[in-house]
Scaffold this active site. Structure first.
Site, PDB file in Angstrom:
ATOM      1  N   LEU A   8       0.867  -1.161   0.091  1.00 11.16           N
ATOM      2  CA  LEU A   8      -0.043  -0.006   0.008  1.00 11.16           C
ATOM      3  C   LEU A   8       0.738   1.353   0.005  1.00 11.16           C
ATOM      4  O   LEU A   8       1.457   1.591   0.832  1.00 11.16           O
ATOM      5  CB  LEU A   8      -0.816  -0.079   0.997  1.00 11.16           C
ATOM      6  N   GLY A  11      -1.004   6.584  -0.223  1.00  4.81           N
ATOM      7  CA  GLY A  11      -1.337   7.665   0.866  1.00  4.81           C
ATOM      8  C   GLY A  11      -0.367   8.979   0.435  1.00  4.81           C
ATOM      9  O   GLY A  11       0.223   9.004  -0.031  1.00  4.81           O
ATOM     10  N   ARG A  15       2.614  14.482   6.627  1.00  3.79           N
ATOM     11  CA  ARG A  15       3.444  14.923   7.778  1.00  3.79           C
ATOM     12  C   ARG A  15       4.882  14.908   7.262  1.00  3.79           C
ATOM     13  O   ARG A  15       5.808  15.298   7.762  1.00  3.79           O
ATOM     14  CB  ARG A  15       3.343  13.798   9.066  1.00  3.79           C
ATOM     15  N   GLY A  77      -8.772   4.753   2.657  1.00  6.03           N
ATOM     16  CA  GLY A  77      -8.335   3.973   3.622  1.00  6.03           C
ATOM     17  C   GLY A  77      -7.653   2.574   3.440  1.00  6.03           C
ATOM     18  O   GLY A  77      -7.776   2.272   2.186  1.00  6.03           O
ATOM     19  N   LYS A 352      38.291  14.962 -15.750  1.00  7.40           N
ATOM     20  CA  LYS A 352      36.761  15.108 -16.131  1.00  7.40           C
ATOM     21  C   LYS A 352      36.849  14.267 -17.662  1.00  7.40           C
ATOM     22  O   LYS A 352      37.420  14.700 -18.719  1.00  7.40           O
ATOM     23  CB  LYS A 352      36.023  16.284 -16.429  1.00  7.40           C
ATOM     24  N   TYR A 388      37.712  23.983 -23.508  1.00  9.79           N
ATOM     25  CA  TYR A 388      36.538  24.569 -23.843  1.00  9.79           C
ATOM     26  C   TYR A 388      36.796  26.130 -24.424  1.00  9.79           C
ATOM     27  O   TYR A 388      37.387  26.665 -23.799  1.00  9.79           O
ATOM     28  CB  TYR A 388      35.589  24.938 -22.486  1.00  9.79           C
TER      29      TYR A 388
HETATM   30  C1  UD1 Z   1      -2.161   1.764  10.176  1.00  6.83           C
HETATM   31  C2  UD1 Z   1      -3.189   0.582  10.837  1.00  6.83           C
HETATM   32  C3  UD1 Z   1      -2.918   0.584  12.091  1.00  6.83           C
HETATM   33  C4  UD1 Z   1      -1.273   0.306  12.471  1.00  6.83           C
HETATM   34  C5  UD1 Z   1      -0.450   1.083  11.691  1.00  6.83           C
HETATM   35  C6  UD1 Z   1       1.064   0.779  11.705  1.00  6.83           C
HETATM   36  C7  UD1 Z   1      -5.244   0.662   9.312  1.00  6.83           C
HETATM   37  C8  UD1 Z   1      -6.518   1.343   9.595  1.00  6.83           C
HETATM   38  N1  UD1 Z   1      -4.454   0.929  10.661  1.00  6.83           N
HETATM   39  O1  UD1 Z   1      -2.718   2.986  10.354  1.00  6.83           O
HETATM   40  O2  UD1 Z   1      -3.461  -0.435  12.896  1.00  6.83           O
HETATM   41  O3  UD1 Z   1      -1.033   0.274  13.739  1.00  6.83           O
HETATM   42  O4  UD1 Z   1      -1.000   1.126  10.270  1.00  6.83           O
HETATM   43  O5  UD1 Z   1       1.812   1.491  10.774  1.00  6.83           O
HETATM   44  O6  UD1 Z   1      -5.006   0.150   8.502  1.00  6.83           O
HETATM   45  N2  UD1 Z   1      -2.476   3.970   2.279  1.00  6.83           N
HETATM   46  C9  UD1 Z   1      -3.209   3.883   0.952  1.00  6.83           C
HETATM   47  N3  UD1 Z   1      -4.647   4.455   0.656  1.00  6.83           N
HETATM   48  C10 UD1 Z   1      -5.150   4.725   1.856  1.00  6.83           C
HETATM   49  C11 UD1 Z   1      -4.499   4.911   3.066  1.00  6.83           C
HETATM   50  C12 UD1 Z   1      -3.354   4.515   3.425  1.00  6.83           C
HETATM   51  O7  UD1 Z   1      -2.488   3.247   0.122  1.00  6.83           O
HETATM   52  O8  UD1 Z   1      -6.291   5.200   1.410  1.00  6.83           O
HETATM   53  C13 UD1 Z   1      -1.315   3.604   2.430  1.00  6.83           C
HETATM   54  C14 UD1 Z   1      -0.216   4.536   3.090  1.00  6.83           C
HETATM   55  O9  UD1 Z   1       0.281   4.783   1.794  1.00  6.83           O
HETATM   56  C15 UD1 Z   1       0.639   3.852   4.028  1.00  6.83           C
HETATM   57  C16 UD1 Z   1      -0.403   2.521   4.561  1.00  6.83           C
HETATM   58  O10 UD1 Z   1      -1.135   2.310   3.694  1.00  6.83           O
HETATM   59  O11 UD1 Z   1       1.857   3.172   3.267  1.00  6.83           O
HETATM   60  C17 UD1 Z   1      -0.787   2.996   6.026  1.00  6.83           C
HETATM   61  O12 UD1 Z   1      -1.346   3.901   5.862  1.00  6.83           O
HETATM   62  P1  UD1 Z   1      -1.425   4.985   7.216  1.00  6.83           P
HETATM   63  O13 UD1 Z   1      -2.271   6.114   6.936  1.00  6.83           O
HETATM   64  O14 UD1 Z   1       0.140   5.538   7.349  1.00  6.83           O
HETATM   65  O15 UD1 Z   1      -2.063   4.072   8.372  1.00  6.83           O
HETATM   66  P2  UD1 Z   1      -1.897   4.274   9.827  1.00  6.83           P
HETATM   67  O16 UD1 Z   1      -2.597   5.331  10.399  1.00  6.83           O
HETATM   68  O17 UD1 Z   1      -0.601   4.469  10.208  1.00  6.83           O
END
Ligand code: UD1
Ligand code: CA
Length: 456
Positions: A8, A11, A15, A77, A352, A388
């Site tokens: 995944l 996101g 931050r 999510g 170079k 040059y």
């Molecule tokens: C998530 C977990 C949490 C865990 C934590 C560990 C869920 C709901 N929660 O929270 O339980 O303790 O990771 O780090 O899964 N991403 C997508 N698409 C989205 C949202 C996120 O691809 O719509 C990807 C982000 O790029 C990232 C990863 O999923 O790589 C995790 O997402 P992030 O928002 O960091 O989750 P946490 O709030 O950290």
């Protein structure tokens, strides 16, 4: 049993406060997401599926054909993100590993153990998933793992949704799961949208247990579970990876005098009995031979360094040094510089796009650009190729055994034949035949008249 990995990476990474997508931030020589892609590749099976969204073009440019892509158009999510991979993987893999792209420190061996746990328990049936958990006092915002009276994992509760008692739980969800593929694809659509507007992948655990399917947990070493959310996390993770990289080299026979002050990227190779002194940055696809002395305080980017070389307080980029050549202190090799065997480059030299043949010496304050230099050439202090002319880069050719006096300027294009010599301060504007001596401004061969004058 075929396995597949879903990573995944869609996101926002808000931050990080960056125009660069979070997963592309460099970390010990590789972009963050590449560390996780390698993890996925390490378990074998088919190419990982990367879920892309924010910054997708840049992620695709980086990873190319190495992975498949599923696009998440709306970031709803982690559960919604995994859903995007369904059309790629449904019926394709019995085992689906889900990894978050911001978790670079997990070791392959730990992931492998999780897969083993899944496989060993599969035959007893109704196994929905095996997941990692960690026990740590500082929960860092991680979801909490809730177990029932008999100690079985029951559900995961996100920190924001925790009751005050649940907040005290110190078994946490790192977000690394190994799912039963068929079960996952069949049940993902059952996820409910949370008040935040997101589908939580973590809710799959409760869906499983409510159907009397099992979710097994395996404790992972907390040090391997570290999520990158901002740049302070990036620095901490870089430190950990650097230490691991350094340890690998030391175990393989490289001396690192002060590991805490040595920055070797993951992509670098180093031969046995080479010593790396403090303050060195070895980067990119650099290959260093055996028995070298590197540093102190040198930066080497994308270079090939042969055996027995010596590099002292120098900067080398996209260059090559052959066996037993040396540079420094304070040398600079730029793109396309190639020092032959046993070349000596002393202080304040720059090369170079040039080749210096075996045994050539360039001891002090010289610049050589766009030149081909033969064997055993002597470039005295302050020799400069004037390559040059304001419009074009021109070539200089110095044959074997050429001897250039101090402060010789070679106005390119110009060729000097075998054994040609120049006097100190010569400005060479024309070709010099083999064995000839020239001097002066512009440089000429000594005339008969001059010789008479000299003897007078
Ligand atoms: C998530 C977990 C949490 C865990 C934590 C560990 C869920 C709901 N929660 O929270 O339980 O303790 O990771 O780090 O899964 N991403 C997508 N698409 C989205 C949202 C996120 O691809 O719509 C990807 C982000 O790029 C990232 C990863 O999923 O790589 C995790 O997402 P992030 O928002 O960091 O989750 P946490 O709030 O950290
Ligand atoms: Ca996270």
């Amino acid at each position: 049993m075929t396995t597949a990995t879903v990573i995944l990476a869609a996101g926002y990474g808000t931050r990080m406060k960056s125009t660069l997508p979070k997963v592309l931030h460099p970390l010990a020589g590789r972009p963050l997401v590449e560390w996780v892609v390698r993890m996925g590749e390490s378990i074998g099976g088919r190419r990982p599926v990367v879920v892309v969204g924010h910054g997708k073009e840049a992620v695709q440019r980086l990873l190319g054909e190495r992975v498949e892509y599923a696009e998440q158009r709306e970031l709803l999510g982690t559960g919604h993100a995994v859903m995007q991979a369904k059309s790629h993987l449904r019926g394709q893999a019995e085992l689906v590993v889900v990894l978050y792209a911001d978790m670079p420190l997990l070791r392959e061996a730990t992931l492998q153990k999780l897969l083993d746990l899944y496989r060993q328990n599969q035959s007893q049936g109704r196994l929905a998933a095996a997941m990692l958990t960690i026990a740590r006092d500082d929960p860092q915002g991680f979801g909490r793992v809730i177990r029932n009276g008999s100690g079985q994992i029951e559900k995961i509760v996100e920190e924001v949704d925790c009751t005050p008692e649940q907040k005290h739980i110190r078994e946490l969800n790192p977000g690394i799961y190994c799912f039963n593929g068929d079960w996952l694809w069949e049940n993902l659509p059952k996820l409910q949208k949370r008040p935040k507007g997101e589908y939580y992948l973590t809710d799959m655990v409760e869906i499983a247990t409510s159907q009397n399917w099992r979710v097994l947990g395996m404790q992972a070493p907390p040090a391997e579970v570290y999520g990158i959310n901002d740049r302070t996390h990036l620095a901490v993770a870089a430190n950990v990876l650097r230490q691991r990289i350094n340890e690998q080299h030391m175990r393989a026979g490289v001396t690192i005098v002060d590991p805490a002050a040595t920055y070797i990227e993951a992509t670098v190779q180093i031969g046995q009995d080479t010593t790396i002194h403090p303050g060195c940055h070895l980067q990119g696809n650099t290959v260093i031979g055996s028995g070298c002395e590197i540093g102190p305080n040198s930066q080497i980017i994308e270079c090939q360094i042969g055996d027995g070389c010596r590099i002292l307080y120098s900067v080398l980029e996209y260059a090559r040094m052959d066996r037993a050549s040396e540079i420094g202190p304070f040398g600079h090799l730029r793109k396309g510089a190639h020092l032959g065997e046993e070349v000596h480059m002393g202080n304040f030299g720059e090369v170079k796009n040039s080749y210096l043949g075996p045994g050539t010496k360039m001891g002090h304050f010289s610049y050589v650009g766009d030149a081909t230099v033969g064997k055993n050439v002597n470039l005295s202090a302050g020799v400069i190729t004037c390559n040059y002319d304001g419009k074009n880069k021109n070539h200089t050719e110095l044959a074997d055994d050429v001897f250039l006096g101090s402060d010789t300027l070679l106005v390119a294009p110009v060729n000097l034949g075998v054994g040609a010599r120049t006097g100190a301060g010569s400005v060479v504007t024309q070709d010099v035949p083999p064995g000839a001596l020239v001097y002066g401004v512009p440089a000429r061969a000594p005339s008969r008249k001059n010789e008479v004058d000299h003897s007078a």
